[in-house]
Design an enzyme around this catalytic site. Structure first.
Site, short mmCIF file in Angstrom:
data_model
loop_
_atom_site.label_atom_id
_atom_site.label_comp_id
_atom_site.label_asym_id
_atom_site.label_seq_id
_atom_site.Cartn_x
_atom_site.Cartn_y
_atom_site.Cartn_z
N GLU A 151 0.88 -1.18 0.00
CA GLU A 151 0.00 0.00 0.00
C GLU A 151 0.90 1.21 0.00
O GLU A 151 1.70 1.38 0.93
CB GLU A 151 -0.89 0.02 1.25
CG GLU A 151 -1.84 -1.14 1.38
CD GLU A 151 -2.83 -1.23 0.25
OE1 GLU A 151 -3.03 -0.23 -0.47
OE2 GLU A 151 -3.38 -2.32 0.05
N CYS A 165 -1.66 9.06 3.71
CA CYS A 165 -1.62 8.61 2.31
C CYS A 165 -2.89 9.06 1.61
O CYS A 165 -2.93 9.18 0.39
CB CYS A 165 -1.47 7.10 2.23
SG CYS A 165 -2.78 6.22 3.07
P1 NAD Z 1 8.87 4.54 3.74
O1 NAD Z 1 8.59 3.84 2.46
O2 NAD Z 1 10.07 5.37 3.83
O3 NAD Z 1 9.00 3.46 4.94
C1 NAD Z 1 7.97 2.54 5.23
C2 NAD Z 1 8.57 1.35 5.96
O4 NAD Z 1 9.47 0.66 5.08
C3 NAD Z 1 9.41 1.72 7.18
O5 NAD Z 1 9.24 0.75 8.20
C4 NAD Z 1 10.83 1.68 6.64
O6 NAD Z 1 11.79 1.46 7.64
C5 NAD Z 1 10.74 0.51 5.69
N1 NAD Z 1 11.75 0.50 4.61
C6 NAD Z 1 12.44 1.56 4.10
N2 NAD Z 1 13.27 1.13 3.13
C7 NAD Z 1 13.09 -0.21 3.01
C8 NAD Z 1 13.64 -1.21 2.17
N3 NAD Z 1 14.55 -0.92 1.25
N4 NAD Z 1 13.21 -2.48 2.32
C9 NAD Z 1 12.26 -2.80 3.22
N5 NAD Z 1 11.70 -1.88 4.06
C10 NAD Z 1 12.11 -0.61 3.95
O7 NAD Z 1 7.55 5.35 4.11
P2 NAD Z 1 7.31 6.33 5.34
O8 NAD Z 1 8.07 7.58 5.11
O9 NAD Z 1 7.49 5.59 6.61
O10 NAD Z 1 5.74 6.61 5.20
C11 NAD Z 1 5.20 7.57 4.36
C12 NAD Z 1 4.71 6.94 3.07
O11 NAD Z 1 3.78 5.91 3.36
C13 NAD Z 1 3.94 7.92 2.19
O12 NAD Z 1 4.33 7.74 0.86
C14 NAD Z 1 2.48 7.51 2.38
O13 NAD Z 1 1.63 7.85 1.32
C15 NAD Z 1 2.63 6.03 2.55
N6 NAD Z 1 1.47 5.44 3.21
C16 NAD Z 1 0.62 4.68 2.47
C17 NAD Z 1 -0.52 4.15 3.06
C18 NAD Z 1 -1.50 3.31 2.28
O14 NAD Z 1 -2.23 2.55 2.89
N7 NAD Z 1 -1.54 3.42 0.96
C19 NAD Z 1 -0.78 4.39 4.41
C20 NAD Z 1 0.13 5.16 5.13
C21 NAD Z 1 1.25 5.68 4.52
#
Ligand code: NAD
Length: 496
Positions: free
Chosen positions: A249, A283
């Site tokens: 997501e 999001c």
């Molecule tokens: P992010 O992608 O930076 O991190 C999300 C998670 O992934 C964290 O736990 C992070 O440590 C981990 N991560 C980072 N790099 C990784 C890798 N290479 N491999 C595996 N895991 C990794 O996102 P964020 O800054 O924490 O959150 C904000 C983003 O999340 C925004 O883009 C927002 O739109 C999205 N979001 C989407 C939804 C949805 O349901 N569509 C809901 C909430 C947030």
């Protein structure tokens, strides 16, 4: 101050070595906790614990597993205010939103408990009268759950709840920005006596712990919520590993479409909530307000008036509308997008930026940035996710152009239309690209018993919430013959 620990095989584990701090984004002098950086060894232990717990956990009845979730709900309800305060302090959303988030997480476990006594397969007819056929679901095994910081309580519950109910076990990696709330959630699992290994948690960075978890051959499903950039990386890695799937997501570039017959008060209020709740860090937040040219002047005047009035500050004061953004990096990124909008020819209506004054000095507080921009397929700010209090008002000449502008982004998560005309609302419903649609409502406010997931760059076509069951179970066909002889489908006759 929380002394953070990993949770492996039912125990919080002491770990020496590298650690990281979590501070309150509204007051960086306030240290909320210190947490370990997990390594390969911790990952092996957590995955092995989940693997060993799997046979017994899936052998419990679905109702038996649901009862653990019901017991969990009692604890979370008891601790609701403590959890909400922690969400507000750690994530930076206002306490009223933090309470709603904790409620939403509780709803997910309640919903799963309720589902435990509901049908979860199908009886399917057969060409042969004496055959009974069924669609049955089987759990998949060990699931890796990787979550973002903007909903540190609700999103983990959305992914962990259905995974556990259906008989899978979990290794959970929360965001490094919100380890405190994750720790409290896992403490509640320990308190209800969930069997050791059924849920495990590892703290640490995405680059290290997240990557290793995704690559681990014993993790059969990765449930990821976060940015599109990381989600695409996870999709690529998963695709190369046999027997691994991922459901991601991701972000959005959501819009409120205001048509010429809109109730103006409703349009302005829905747009304010969509753009600025959680400081635009949802999001589902809208950073585009696509407004019919005949009403844009009035809309823009009233929208800016209300945007000027919203109060930003102390997250524990329920009268405030919003709090800080999550950290310095995110704050600087939002400020860069504000500048880029100006460079791309935006007419700035409210020049937001870092708030000044003693009450803001120790936090990452930003005021709303509002601008007007003509539709422009080349503009970066009209297409990329900003994830902050930054919103464009885009005038359009008619419904056709509204549809065109709406779909002119790589994302497809949420659309809301403000109109009194059901035929126009239907056009939006049919022709916009989105996963969640609303009429006369803000773009935020999802509920647990509906599907949640976007199209295009926002998702993987496997929505979460009520439909996550299809990701965390494998659908099997099971057919039983009650005749004495073998009768084949499709008229096949076999002479023996
Ligand atoms: P992010 O992608 O930076 O991190 C999300 C998670 O992934 C964290 O736990 C992070 O440590 C981990 N991560 C980072 N790099 C990784 C890798 N290479 N491999 C595996 N895991 C990794 O996102 P964020 O800054 O924490 O959150 C904000 C983003 O999340 C925004 O883009 C927002 O739109 C999205 N979001 C989407 C939804 C949805 O349901 N569509 C809901 C909430 C947030």
């Amino acid at each position: 101050m929380i002394q953070g620990k990993n949770f492996i095989r039912g125990e919080f584990v002491e770990k020496k070595g590298e650690s990281f701090e979590k501070r309150n984004p509204a007051n960086i002098d306030e240290l909320l906790g210190v947490f370990p950086h997990s390594d390969q060894n911790d990952i092996e232990k957590a995955v092995e614990a989940a693997r060993l717990a799997y046979p017994q956990w899936r052998a419990l009845s679905r109702i038996g597993r649901g009862e653990y979730l019901d017991n969990l709900v009692q604890i979370l309800k008891r601790d609701k205010e403590e959890l909400s305060v922690l969400v507000a302090k750690e994530q930076g959303k206002n306490i009223t939103e933090a309470r709603a988030e904790v409620t939403e997480g509780i709803h997910m476990f309640q919903y799963q408990f309720g589902l435990s006594r509901m049908p979860f397969g199908e009886v399917v007819s057969s060409e042969i009268e004496e055959k009974d056929s069924f669609m049955r679901r089987k759990p998949k095994g060990v699931i890796g759950v990787i979550t973002p910081w903007n909903f540190p309580f609700a999103i983990p519950t959305w992914l962990i709840g259905p995974s556990l109910l259906e008989g899978n076990t979990v290794v959970f990696k929360p965001s490094k920005e919100t380890p405190c709330v994750a720790q409290k959630l896992v403490e509640a699992f320990k308190e209800v006596g969930i069997p050791p290994g059924v849920i495990n948690m590892l703290h640490g960075s995405g680059e290290r712990v997240g990557t290793l978890l995704v690559r681990h051959p014993k993790i059969v499903v990765v449930l990821f919520t976060g940015s599109a950039e990381v989600g695409q990386q996870i999709r690529r890695v998963s695709a190369e590993i046999p027997d691994k799937m991922c459901a991601c997501e991701m972000g959005g570039k959501n819009a409120v479409i205001v048509l010429d017959d809109a109730d103006m008060e409703l349009a302005v209020n829905a747009s304010i909530i969509s753009a600025f709740k959680t400081s635009g860090q949802r999001c589902t937040a809208a950073s585009r307000l696509i407004v019919h040219k005949d009403v844009v002047k009035e809309f823009q005047k009233r929208f800016v008036e209300v945007a000027k009035r919203i109060t930003i500050g102390d997250t524990l004061d329920p009268d405030n509308f919003a709090g800080p953004v999550i950290n310095e990096t995110q704050m600087n990124k939002i400020l860069r997008y504000n500048e880029l909008a100006k460079e791309e020819g935006a007419e700035v209506l409210l020049d937001g930026g870092r708030l000044k004054g003693p009450q803001y000095a120790k936090g990452y507080f930003l005021s709303p940035f509002v601008y007007r921009m003509e539709p422009n397929p080349k503009s970066v700010v009209l297409k990329e996710e900003v994830f902050g209090p930054h919103v464009a008002i885009i005038p359009v000449k008619d419904l056709e152009q509204a549809l065109e502008v709406h779909n002119d982004t790589e994302y497809g998560l949420v659309v809301s239309v403000i109109t009194e005309d059901c035929r126009k609302a239907r056009e939006i419903r049919e022709r916009c690209e989105y996963g969640l649609g609303y009429v006369n409502l803000p773009t935020i406010g999802a509920e647990v018993h509906l599907p949640f997931g976007g199209v295009k760059k926002s998702g993987t076509g496997l929505p979460s919430a009520s439909t996550l069951i299809d990701v965390v179970t494998h659908r099997t066909a099971w057919t039983v013959n009650h005749a004495r002889e073998i009768k084949m489908a499709q008229g096949l006759k076999v002479k023996l």
